[in-house]
Enzyme design. Sequence first.
Site, PDB file in Angstrom:
ATOM      1  N   CYS A 498       0.790  -1.228   0.000  1.00 45.08           N
ATOM      2  CA  CYS A 498       0.000   0.000   0.000  1.00 45.08           C
ATOM      3  C   CYS A 498       0.829   1.288   0.000  1.00 45.08           C
ATOM      4  O   CYS A 498       0.474   2.238  -0.704  1.00 45.08           O
ATOM      5  CB  CYS A 498      -1.016  -0.007   1.136  1.00 45.08           C
ATOM      6  SG  CYS A 498      -0.418  -0.599   2.698  1.00 45.08           S
ATOM      7  N   ARG A 527       7.953 -11.128   5.146  1.00 43.51           N
ATOM      8  CA  ARG A 527       7.706 -10.794   6.546  1.00 43.51           C
ATOM      9  C   ARG A 527       8.521 -11.710   7.434  1.00 43.51           C
ATOM     10  O   ARG A 527       8.565 -12.922   7.225  1.00 43.51           O
ATOM     11  CB  ARG A 527       6.213 -10.893   6.872  1.00 43.51           C
ATOM     12  CG  ARG A 527       5.425  -9.846   6.115  1.00 43.51           C
ATOM     13  CD  ARG A 527       3.942  -9.900   6.372  1.00 43.51           C
ATOM     14  NE  ARG A 527       3.271  -8.933   5.500  1.00 43.51           N
ATOM     15  CZ  ARG A 527       1.961  -8.863   5.319  1.00 43.51           C
ATOM     16  NH1 ARG A 527       1.176  -9.711   5.951  1.00 43.51           N
ATOM     17  NH2 ARG A 527       1.432  -7.963   4.520  1.00 43.51           N
ATOM     18  N   GLN A 545       0.431 -11.517  -2.823  1.00 44.01           N
ATOM     19  CA  GLN A 545      -0.995 -11.307  -2.605  1.00 44.01           C
ATOM     20  C   GLN A 545      -1.631 -10.767  -3.876  1.00 44.01           C
ATOM     21  O   GLN A 545      -0.968 -10.132  -4.692  1.00 44.01           O
ATOM     22  CB  GLN A 545      -1.222 -10.282  -1.480  1.00 44.01           C
ATOM     23  CG  GLN A 545      -0.825 -10.767  -0.108  1.00 44.01           C
ATOM     24  CD  GLN A 545      -0.998  -9.696   0.951  1.00 44.01           C
ATOM     25  OE1 GLN A 545      -0.914  -8.517   0.661  1.00 44.01           O
ATOM     26  NE2 GLN A 545      -1.241 -10.109   2.179  1.00 44.01           N
ATOM     27  N   ASP A 547      -3.073  -8.146  -4.370  1.00 42.15           N
ATOM     28  CA  ASP A 547      -3.176  -6.905  -3.608  1.00 42.15           C
ATOM     29  C   ASP A 547      -3.779  -5.807  -4.481  1.00 42.15           C
ATOM     30  O   ASP A 547      -3.231  -5.492  -5.539  1.00 42.15           O
ATOM     31  CB  ASP A 547      -1.776  -6.507  -3.155  1.00 42.15           C
ATOM     32  CG  ASP A 547      -1.787  -5.801  -1.827  1.00 42.15           C
ATOM     33  OD1 ASP A 547      -2.881  -5.535  -1.319  1.00 42.15           O
ATOM     34  OD2 ASP A 547      -0.697  -5.509  -1.305  1.00 42.15           O
ATOM     35  N   HIS A 549      -5.576  -1.785  -4.535  1.00 42.36           N
ATOM     36  CA  HIS A 549      -5.908  -0.543  -3.840  1.00 42.36           C
ATOM     37  C   HIS A 549      -6.649   0.376  -4.803  1.00 42.36           C
ATOM     38  O   HIS A 549      -6.223   0.575  -5.948  1.00 42.36           O
ATOM     39  CB  HIS A 549      -4.647   0.150  -3.323  1.00 42.36           C
ATOM     40  CG  HIS A 549      -3.951  -0.648  -2.260  1.00 42.36           C
ATOM     41  ND1 HIS A 549      -2.872  -1.462  -2.533  1.00 42.36           N
ATOM     42  CD2 HIS A 549      -4.219  -0.784  -0.937  1.00 42.36           C
ATOM     43  CE1 HIS A 549      -2.496  -2.056  -1.409  1.00 42.36           C
ATOM     44  NE2 HIS A 549      -3.289  -1.663  -0.438  1.00 42.36           N
ATOM     45  N   LYS A 630     -14.470  -1.594   7.871  1.00 42.97           N
ATOM     46  CA  LYS A 630     -14.064  -2.684   6.982  1.00 42.97           C
ATOM     47  C   LYS A 630     -15.173  -3.729   6.877  1.00 42.97           C
ATOM     48  O   LYS A 630     -16.054  -3.818   7.731  1.00 42.97           O
ATOM     49  CB  LYS A 630     -12.784  -3.350   7.488  1.00 42.97           C
ATOM     50  CG  LYS A 630     -12.900  -3.946   8.878  1.00 42.97           C
ATOM     51  CD  LYS A 630     -11.592  -4.603   9.329  1.00 42.97           C
ATOM     52  CE  LYS A 630     -11.736  -5.192  10.735  1.00 42.97           C
ATOM     53  NZ  LYS A 630     -10.540  -5.938  11.152  1.00 42.97           N
ATOM     54  N   HIS A 680      -8.582  -0.726   0.483  1.00 44.05           N
ATOM     55  CA  HIS A 680      -7.712  -1.896   0.414  1.00 44.05           C
ATOM     56  C   HIS A 680      -8.600  -3.110   0.163  1.00 44.05           C
ATOM     57  O   HIS A 680      -9.588  -3.298   0.859  1.00 44.05           O
ATOM     58  CB  HIS A 680      -6.982  -2.116   1.740  1.00 44.05           C
ATOM     59  CG  HIS A 680      -6.172  -0.947   2.208  1.00 44.05           C
ATOM     60  ND1 HIS A 680      -4.808  -0.881   2.066  1.00 44.05           N
ATOM     61  CD2 HIS A 680      -6.543   0.191   2.849  1.00 44.05           C
ATOM     62  CE1 HIS A 680      -4.375   0.251   2.601  1.00 44.05           C
ATOM     63  NE2 HIS A 680      -5.408   0.913   3.075  1.00 44.05           N
TER      64      HIS A 680
END
Length: 805
Positions: A498, A527, A545, A547, A549, A630, A680
């Site tokens: 992000c 990570r 991911q 991912d 946005h 969320k 997100h």
Amino acid sequence: MGGKKDTTGEVVTLQPTAKFSVLDAPGITQPKPVAEPAPAADAAASAATPSSAKDAKDGQQGRRATAAAGPRMDDTTSTLIGTSCYDKRETNPEWLKDRISTYDKVAQRRADELKAKTPVPITVTMPDGNVMDKDKEGESYMAWKTSPYDVAATISQGLADSSIVARVTYENYVDDYDLAEDGMEGEDILEEAMEVEHDGEGDGGKSVLWDLTRPLIGNVSKLELLKFDSPEAKTVFWHSSAHVLGETLEHLYGVRLTIGPPLKQGFFYDSYMGKDAYNEGDYGPVEKEFAKIMKSKQKFDRLVVTKDEALELFSGNPFKEQIIKTKVPEGSRTTVYKCGDLIDLCRGPHLPHTGRIKAFATTRHSATNWLGDTDNDSLQRMYGITFPDKKMLKVWKENQEKAKERDHRKIAQKQELIFFHDLSPGSAFWLPHGARIYNKLCEFIKAHYWKRGFDEVVTPNIYNLDLWHKSGHALHYKDAMFCFDVEGQEWAMKPMNCPGHCLMFGNSIRSYRDLPIRFGDFGVLHRNELSGALTGLTRVRRFQQDDGHIFCREDQIEDEVAGALDFMKSVYTTFGMSYKLELSTKPKKALGDGELWDLAENALANAMNKFAGEGNWRVNPGDGAFYGPKIDIKVMDAMERVHQCATIQLDFQLPIRFDLKYNTGSKEKGKEFARPVMVHRAMLGSVERMFAVLCEHWGGKWPFWLSPRQVMIVPVHADFNEYCESVKERLHNEGFYADVDLSKEKFNKKVRSAQVDQYNFQLIVGKNELENGTVNIRTRDNQVEGEKKIDDLVAMLKELNDQYK
């Protein structure tokens, strides 16, 4: 994370995946003792640390958040504190009687205090709007006397006896109720140990989880009676069961109890027993003693205690003493619960009595350490599972057996999909057949991106740590990052995408006409997970991911969320998985303008109503991230296990931190520019983790479109090998994974081997097939489909691919 290895190696069964599961608020660090098997947060930590002021009186009771709050237990000086408190296994030790004697004295003091309270009439409003104020005998409901159980029994005795816990929204408290006097001021002293999510009982008002048998202390604007199918009720049920397990272990072995939390599925209790340890031979006696406690229907009694009284109650247990001394402020009160002769530190709530538990099984045991630190005392952990019905335990055991057979690590090894190596722990090596599935999943999402207006982007893998300071992640998440020196400056491998997408948005001048802008990124993430927490593909150090946005205007939130929900539905319908939706709203320590929060929550609710219909989703009041509300999407696999994979979150804070803005087109002074709202979203979450979930969901029987072994061509004789090779080449050129078995094995063995290896189809070739230009089709379930021309076969396989079957 610290530098110490988590030695438990145990995994909580609910597997919250995806991007945002750890950092829901500043101050959270990855827990030491038990790791949830999921990659951690993406967008979290994106704002400044919220105010440390105490929460208001309302909404504190029953709270059990996962964020670290209040003083932490002092583990900086402690090493071995349990040495003198346990010698050997002892049945029903004498100190149990001493503790009960102390409890009785304290209980009498509280009973004397209760006499000073004035019972006054109260009203109770049910979810359907029905206002109740009298029981079946016509007696008025009274504060300090009437409990939720009494109200339920007024409606139906069956309702009262089937309910697990109440959720109470107070209109007001009575005048003589005091939060501090009731031991409810401040935070739950054991919240850091709880592996469950926030109970969802707070909405900034007075909504709390409440023991069924605990007297009400004000007018109730909404009383909900929760049964076992409610997530909150399951948490309470398994929390109470952990207390029963603790009582069992004290009775049988005289252990010194430490912490016993509920989990997503079941519970455990950590106890100190010197150099002794549990073994499988203990399971039978534990189950027998647990059953005795169930049948005795011991009441769960709540008692408020002062700090000194608590220390007296737990004298001789250095672990409980350390919790009390460190977490309970001087001059304050806390609470304990009693069932039988067990007394335990606890905020509650709990079941009415142990008889509500109808079935129990010990599931496993392990070793761990006090506070998760290997320098501290070694503890023994016993896990268990309970249900309110024996049939439910039977089904659970059947699913456990299925889960063992479907373990993705076992299947992946058997099918030669992945492997791990000690030279790179937590990073999978994707073998050719595994990479086929991995890439197909990515292509599946990319096909949706194309249809849904996402632009795929590629961002760097390493950044100067200044980026993570700007985003807020460095302050709260640095221990989970791989950091290193570059020319005298600190850099890190990215753990999420992000912040990089914020740089992309801010790189150009944006107009309101440009929005929404939708970025998709399959960038590699790293990570620094604890080595003891690494578990197959469910918790790894290297992963990708899906991912995404979205940067949009405030008036576009509803449409973008609706689009994300439709995206989610399409994905999980394809996978054959059901799902449930939950809206998590503004928490107490939220950042940002209240009006914007209201607008965002209304937009999410409207989108969910249009998508699922009113009443087909639930609210988790106060459980949103501090940076925005969320939608949590919980999906169920073939074994009825719950996975939190997909998620949709609104973020007001990263656009502020990165000073993102767009030209509104307005010429009014001060309104020329506005900040975008950042959404997100992830559908798969971690591709690695979704691979594991799907592998176990299908038991390694991959659907054709995702299968790494789609077709095996089997000649009945070597005379037909050349024709088989030509068929393979045709299928390969059409984009299918096809192999030919030219081995010298017998024909039946070849067919069976292909079925065991999970080839979706076996194409049998003999004289007739050669002469007719056909193949004879069988499925991996040995169903004979018959002859088809090669062109017809290709058309059939293309249709399966196109329809994701």
